[in-house]
Motif scaffolding. Structure first.
Motif: not given
Length: 230
Positions: A121-130
């Motif tokens: 039920t959980r989400a982890v944000d990730m960063l854009s490389p560009v």
């Protein structure tokens, strides 16, 4: 390139170094308090260098991509469009997972949250490389999430038209530098999972997908955010 990278992420490098140093100190202390040859034999069976090497070899980084320290990758094509995905480390740490993708036409910014990995039920944000504008998303992942297993191929996430890729690339890692960073992440993970190594291994000594959940079913998302810099 390395100088720019180090200036941006000194805290994360220090954390990885601290984890590895702590592991080495702990093993030495354990040998001391146990004493005698039998204890030394037990310690040798769990030699930290061997554990770190094995864990590091779980994660791959192919040539031809740029790696962001938040474990997203970018690959530029001849027409200047950049394909974005998650690296092998991210996939094995969180997967199996569903991906929450940006919409076509959305703007993404290097080093800012752009997509997320969701498990239970959980989400982890990730960063854009560009930086750039999203021109295409991989719709096939919705119907066939197993495509994400092909992390650097059919499991790509979205494509971006970047306005300044050359500037973005200065903050990314390639080749040997990228593989060193992936190995450092593996070593930091090894420092956390050494006592529970068997829990994250499938038959044959390969890691299960979803290492974070195996290590901490309750707070796995917090562990993942530490590695994803979010």
């Amino acid at each position: 390139m390395i100088h720019d990278f180090l200036s941006m992420y000194p805290a994360k490098l220090l954390e990885y170094a601290t984890c590895v140093g702590y592991l080495l100190c702990f093993v030495g202390f354990w040998k001391y308090v146990q004493g005698g040859k039998p204890a030394e034999a037990r310690a040798e069976a769990h030699e930290p260098a061997t554990v770190r090497q094995a864990v590091s070899e779980w994660f791959t980084v192919p040539d031809g991509i740029y790696l962001h320290p938040g474990h997203a990758w970018a690959r530029i094509s001849a027409d200047g469009v950049v394909t974005v995905g998650i690296d092998d480390f991210a996939h094995k740490l969180v997967g199996p997972a569903r991906v929450e993708l940006p919409s076509a036409g959305a703007a993404v910014v290097q080093g800012e949250p752009a997509f997320a990995l969701r498990a239970d039920t959980r989400a982890v944000d990730m960063l854009s490389p560009v930086d750039g504008t999203v021109v295409e998303v991989n719709r096939a992942l919705s119907d066939n999430p197993e495509k994400l297993d092909d992390t650097y191929g059919a499991g790509w996430l979205f494509r971006v038209k970047p306005p300044r890729f050359a500037a973005n690339a200065k903050q990314l890692l390639q080749g040997a530098s990228a593989r060193l960073w992936e190995a450092a992440a593996g070593e930091a993970l090894a420092a956390r999972l050494s006592p529970e190594l068997g829990q994250v291994l499938a038959d044959g000594g390969t890691p299960v997908h979803g290492i974070a959940q195996e290590l901490d079913p309750v707070h796995w998302d917090e562990l993942a955010r530490k590695f994803f810099l979010t």
